[in-house]
Design a protein around this motif. Structure first.
Motif, PDB file in Angstrom:
ATOM      1  N   GLY A  80     -23.763 118.225 -89.842  1.00 60.62           N
ATOM      2  CA  GLY A  80     -22.744 118.730 -89.003  1.00 60.62           C
ATOM      3  C   GLY A  80     -22.066 117.433 -88.504  1.00 60.62           C
ATOM      4  O   GLY A  80     -20.860 117.876 -88.166  1.00 60.62           O
ATOM      5  N   LEU A  81     -22.496 116.321 -88.031  1.00 64.17           N
ATOM      6  CA  LEU A  81     -21.616 115.333 -87.555  1.00 64.17           C
ATOM      7  C   LEU A  81     -20.924 114.549 -88.307  1.00 64.17           C
ATOM      8  O   LEU A  81     -20.370 113.644 -87.899  1.00 64.17           O
ATOM      9  N   ARG A  82     -20.826 114.731 -89.658  1.00 63.22           N
ATOM     10  CA  ARG A  82     -20.201 113.823 -90.542  1.00 63.22           C
ATOM     11  C   ARG A  82     -18.737 114.007 -90.358  1.00 63.22           C
ATOM     12  O   ARG A  82     -18.234 112.814 -90.881  1.00 63.22           O
ATOM     13  N   ASP A  83     -17.988 114.936 -89.747  1.00 64.12           N
ATOM     14  CA  ASP A  83     -16.565 114.871 -89.736  1.00 64.12           C
ATOM     15  C   ASP A  83     -15.939 113.630 -88.916  1.00 64.12           C
ATOM     16  O   ASP A  83     -16.728 113.439 -87.845  1.00 64.12           O
ATOM     17  N   PRO A  84     -14.578 113.640 -88.898  1.00 69.23           N
ATOM     18  CA  PRO A  84     -14.191 112.457 -88.286  1.00 69.23           C
ATOM     19  C   PRO A  84     -14.448 112.461 -86.917  1.00 69.23           C
ATOM     20  O   PRO A  84     -14.682 111.359 -86.292  1.00 69.23           O
ATOM     21  N   LYS A  92     -23.957 106.199 -83.827  1.00 68.18           N
ATOM     22  CA  LYS A  92     -24.661 105.641 -82.727  1.00 68.18           C
ATOM     23  C   LYS A  92     -26.303 106.140 -82.944  1.00 68.18           C
ATOM     24  O   LYS A  92     -27.312 105.224 -82.727  1.00 68.18           O
ATOM     25  N   ILE A  93     -26.363 107.386 -83.238  1.00 69.02           N
ATOM     26  CA  ILE A  93     -27.767 107.900 -83.405  1.00 69.02           C
ATOM     27  C   ILE A  93     -28.548 107.297 -84.577  1.00 69.02           C
ATOM     28  O   ILE A  93     -29.329 106.780 -84.647  1.00 69.02           O
ATOM     29  N   GLN A  94     -27.692 107.178 -85.710  1.00 71.77           N
ATOM     30  CA  GLN A  94     -28.267 106.545 -87.000  1.00 71.77           C
ATOM     31  C   GLN A  94     -28.637 104.956 -86.595  1.00 71.77           C
ATOM     32  O   GLN A  94     -29.845 104.577 -87.154  1.00 71.77           O
ATOM     33  N   ASP A  95     -27.997 104.214 -85.835  1.00 72.28           N
ATOM     34  CA  ASP A  95     -28.146 102.951 -85.466  1.00 72.28           C
ATOM     35  C   ASP A  95     -29.595 102.875 -84.788  1.00 72.28           C
ATOM     36  O   ASP A  95     -30.586 102.120 -85.143  1.00 72.28           O
ATOM     37  N   LEU A  96     -29.721 103.883 -83.769  1.00 75.59           N
ATOM     38  CA  LEU A  96     -31.264 103.847 -82.794  1.00 75.59           C
ATOM     39  C   LEU A  96     -32.103 104.034 -84.060  1.00 75.59           C
ATOM     40  O   LEU A  96     -33.225 103.590 -83.701  1.00 75.59           O
ATOM     41  N   LYS A  97     -32.047 105.265 -84.763  1.00 72.76           N
ATOM     42  CA  LYS A  97     -33.092 105.686 -85.789  1.00 72.76           C
ATOM     43  C   LYS A  97     -33.479 104.556 -86.629  1.00 72.76           C
ATOM     44  O   LYS A  97     -34.627 104.576 -86.856  1.00 72.76           O
TER      45      LYS A  97
END
Ligand SMILES: O=C(O)CCC(=O)C(=O)O
Ligand SMILES: [Fe+2]
Length: 517
Positions: A80-84, A92-97
């Motif tokens: 869902g969050l892939r678009d620009p 940011k979420i990916q970094d945390l994870k």
């Protein structure tokens, strides 16, 4: 076409574009909402992080909610969050994870499989599971459509069709209830229906119902793989039945029965079998000190759990603080232990059962102290013993029936016997947790169930006095239903132990009759 007419057509097209946009945005928002809802659920106010984590993993359904959240729900959010416009938030979420180890697909499949093991051992119905009402455990939120689908699909893959059917039917029902709020899995309804028709067919050969579901799939996705073939199979099958047969086949599917596996082992795990009164008569408790000055001050509270073969439970051998330290030291080195086991239908499945590690005495004073305490308490010589082996079982974690000695009837373990050490003569097993529900150690050949009690020890000899393996010591660790289970094994080998456990000329030579040459 006049201008007015083309205006109406254009408006329709604009409306379509806006509708698509709204659907896409809704999809994103729903994914974010679902993900956030679970995070809120995991962060009960007033509890610290370690308590929260412990609470989540103490209950199979909460653990499953958590794992699905971090695998499947996260996948949906990531899409869902892939678009620009939203890519920054995703990064940011990916970094945390990335900085922490999150559950992965293997965990999800392992937990989905665990529900079958738990159902079959503790005799509960799939509806207890998907409604969040597992007997003897705290109630939890029920499964979502997605969760019921994951477990149903796994059970269908493992050929547990009647049970799979219960989960998949529920998944479809819940899909329709949730659909208003969560269009994210709209696309997956066909996949769900496809598993449902498969389970219907294989559980009961109900061709009419399987056909009906296949026709629903055809409406949604006419190009679905194997669809035509399935429709033909079901149609032909029905056509070749007599009226009588058809009435029989079209009956509703057989109800799932909770008695799927009702062997001796399962009954022992449920605590349903008691030892024979003959054995009971010999059971007793006493304080043992082996005339050792250290133990004279604090003798061992010894319970004879079984006589011939003798199995002892030694109470209060380790303090909570000692256990805490051993668990902390081993946490970092535990590795997944896999076991290949045969399912009820005979197919081989690989199931995750526990994490395990051998820890040398040199690793930490707590390990050395546990080893020497085991020597003191068992009156055996820890010089000829294996390093301490620590095991941590997760939800559904179990250890299938086995012998601890190497000289097993198939001869597979013979190469492990070193002449200067001998076979594994005795097992000293420390329980490092109480287990909330399940997780007993059972001996199916002697009808014995031992319930874990933090700080206590199960102790038994695996060999007769003449060194021959005692096959009555077959034992297993029952699946953990709630809570967590930690045990530590110290295995004593034969050589050098004859100073305290004298060997004999006969399997059952009593201590007094031993002839020392
Ligand atoms: O966990 C249990 O109760 C049994 C463990 C066991 O038998 C073993 O580790 O060899
Ligand atoms: Fe064992």
């Amino acid at each position: 076409m006049d201008d007015l007419e083309s205006l109406v057509v254009t408006e329709q097209e604009v409306l379509k574009i806006l509708r698509d946009l709204r659907n896409r945005e809704n999809l994103k928002l729903d994914a974010a909402r679902e993900y956030a809802q679970q995070l809120r659920h995991n962060s009960e106010p007033g509890t610290d992080e370690s308590k929260r984590a412990e609470n989540i993993f103490r209950h199979p359904i909460n653990a499953f909610h958590f794992i699905t959240h971090h695998t499947k729900t996260w996948e949906a959010l990531r899409e869902g969050l892939r678009d620009p416009a939203t890519r920054d938030s995703l990064a940011k979420i990916q970094d945390l994870k990335n900085s922490t180890k999150f559950p992965d697909d293997e965990d999800r499949i392992g937990t989905a499989h665990a529900f079958w093991r738990l159902q079959a051992t503790y005799k509960f119905h799939p509806k207890d599971v998907f409604n969040g009402r597992i007997p003897n455990t705290r109630p939890t939120p029920p499964f979502t459509a997605r969760e019921a689908f994951i477990v149903g699909q796994k059970q269908a893959q493992d050929s547990n069709f009647l049970s799979a059917l219960q989960y998949l039917e529920t998944a479809v029902e819940r899909y329709h209830e949730e659909n208003v709020l969560r269009p994210w899995h709209g696309g997956r309804l066909v996949e769900l229906l496809d598993w449902l028709q498969f389970a219907v067919w294989h559980s009961s050969r109900n061709a009419s119902r399987a056909l009906e579901i296949s026709l629903m799939i055809q409406q949604l996705q006419p190009t679905m793989e194997n669809l035509e073939h399935n429709i033909k199979t079901y149609t032909d099958y029905r056509a070749n039945l007599t009226e009588e047969q058809r009435a029989e086949v079209d009956l509703p599917p057989k109800e799932y029965k909770e008695t799927a596996e009702d062997g001796h082992y399962e009954r022992l795990c449920r605590g349903e079998l008691n030892v024979a009164p003959r054995v009971h008569k010999h059971q007793r408790c006493y304080l043992e000190d082996y005339k050792n000055p250290v133990l004279l001050l604090q003798p061992i509270k010894t319970e004879v759990a079984h006589v011939d073969p003798d199995v002892f439970v030694l109470h209060d051998v380790f303090l909570d603080s000692e256990i805490k330290r051993i668990r902390a030291v081993s946490s970092g080195v535990l590795k997944r232990a896999n076991v290949i086991s045969k399912g009820t239908t005979g197919q081989v499945t690989s199931s995750r059962i526990s994490k395990t590690a051998f820890l040398a005495d040199s690793r930490d004073p707590s390990i050395a102290s546990a080893s020497s305490r085991s020597g003191l308490v068992s009156n055996l010589d820890p010089k000829n013993a294996e390093p301490l082996q620590v095991n941590n079982y997760g939800i559904g974690g179990m250890y299938h029936s086995h012998f601890d000695f190497f000289n097993d009837p198939d001869g597979h373990g013979l190469h492990l016997i070193k002449p200067d050490q001998g076979d594994r003569m005795a097992t000293f097993m420390v329980y490092m947790t109480d287990v909330e529900v399940g997780g007993a150690t059972v001996f199916p050949r002697i009808n014995l169930t031992i319930y874990p009690e933090k700080g206590s020890v199960a102790f038994w000899f695996n060999l007769y006095r003449d060194g021959v393996p005692d096959i009555r010591t077959l034992h297993s660790g029952c699946p953990v239903l709630a809570g967590s289970k930690w045990v530590a094994n110290k295995w004593y080998h034969e050589v050098e132990q004859d100073k305290t456990r004298l060997c004999g000329l006969q399997p059952d030579s009593p201590q007094e009759e031993v002839v020392l040459l």
